[in-house]
Design an enzyme around this catalytic site. Sequence first.
Site, short mmCIF file in Angstrom:
data_model
loop_
_atom_site.label_atom_id
_atom_site.label_comp_id
_atom_site.label_asym_id
_atom_site.label_seq_id
_atom_site.Cartn_x
_atom_site.Cartn_y
_atom_site.Cartn_z
N ASN A 176 0.89 -1.22 -0.06
CA ASN A 176 0.05 0.09 -0.05
C ASN A 176 0.90 1.19 -0.03
O ASN A 176 1.95 1.00 0.16
CB ASN A 176 -0.92 0.09 1.17
CG ASN A 176 -0.23 -0.16 2.44
OD1 ASN A 176 0.79 0.42 2.52
ND2 ASN A 176 -0.79 -0.68 3.44
N ALA A 180 1.40 3.54 2.32
CA ALA A 180 2.47 3.91 3.41
C ALA A 180 3.58 2.83 3.23
O ALA A 180 4.50 3.23 3.65
CB ALA A 180 1.66 3.68 4.55
N GLU A 181 3.31 1.45 2.96
CA GLU A 181 4.29 0.60 2.85
C GLU A 181 5.41 1.00 1.79
O GLU A 181 6.55 0.95 2.12
CB GLU A 181 3.62 -0.81 2.50
CG GLU A 181 2.88 -1.39 3.71
CD GLU A 181 2.12 -2.38 3.45
OE1 GLU A 181 1.74 -3.21 4.10
OE2 GLU A 181 1.92 -2.61 2.33
N ASP A 209 -6.07 -8.26 1.03
CA ASP A 209 -6.66 -9.56 0.72
C ASP A 209 -7.43 -9.72 -0.29
O ASP A 209 -6.98 -10.54 -1.29
CB ASP A 209 -7.19 -10.06 2.11
CG ASP A 209 -6.32 -10.12 3.27
OD1 ASP A 209 -5.08 -9.87 3.17
OD2 ASP A 209 -6.76 -10.41 4.38
#
Length: 322
Positions: free
Chosen positions: A202, A204-205, A270
């Site tokens: 995502n 932020a990652e 997921d």
Amino acid sequence: MPSAAPDMVPSLATLLGQRVLVVGDVMLDRYWFGSVERISPEAPVPVVRVGREEERPGGAANVALNVVALGARAHLLAPVGDDQPGRNLAALLAAARVESTLIPGAGCPTTVKLRVIGHQQQLLRMDFEAIPSADHRGALLHQGPSLFAAAGAVILSDYGKGALQDVVHFVTMGRNLGVPVLVDPKGRDYERYRGATLLTPNQAEFQAVAGPWQGEDEFREMGQRLRRHLELPGLLVTRGEGGMTLFTEAGIYHHAAQAREVFDVTGAGDTVIATLAVALAAAWPLDLAVDLANRAAGIVVGKLGAAAASRQELQDSLSGPA
């Protein structure tokens, strides 16, 4: 580059029966629901009178449930404890038509996340977990080759609980067999995912690994730079209400967010990686697989709790306005 038009999307019937292997960290999500009518005299905390208990498959197990919801076949390979939560998890998966190879380890209890809910609000979460031993992980690697060979695509679902400490070997296994390997990453060490087919961080990652950027042009440069450095055919950055951006050697494709209303983003990642894997197993082009996953994400964030998008819901999405 724009994404393909909806009328170019292959039939969803091609998703039926595709075989997807999910490897990673599983957990048993346990919920205690109750009412709060007073504060404890022992400490300034609410007293929850528990009226209902519920258990659900979590982590990589929820990814497998999303695969099955699309009409595909999911096989789950994961470490668990030699304990009652592990047996409960196996029973829940069997009831959901998920094939599983759950490897029990006496020294590593099944990860359990216990959430206490009062008046539809989460009041407390307690985690019970331990890191799998080297022997435990070795048993996973031993099971890998035959399961990889039977799969149309593989998902490595990393929740940082230790099941994928040997992720390099799993990526190599997939490459040697010519099976697409999709990774939902965790942490800041992306070197261990080098050579995977597709990485799905995502925003932020991605920022934690690539660093901050100023403007869309710099973001795109950083995405392509990371993709090339890690030798990835594809890098997909999910950006919440900002949609999804896919980086490939052929170009950069952006998909606007599909959700009309957002109730809960739990489990959306997921759903995204499960949809991608099923579509790639069915030989869909990567950009069209991302478009489908984007639509699936738009469906599940409109539901409460960890949910899945069904094939019928996706069909309705394709038939309706984009």
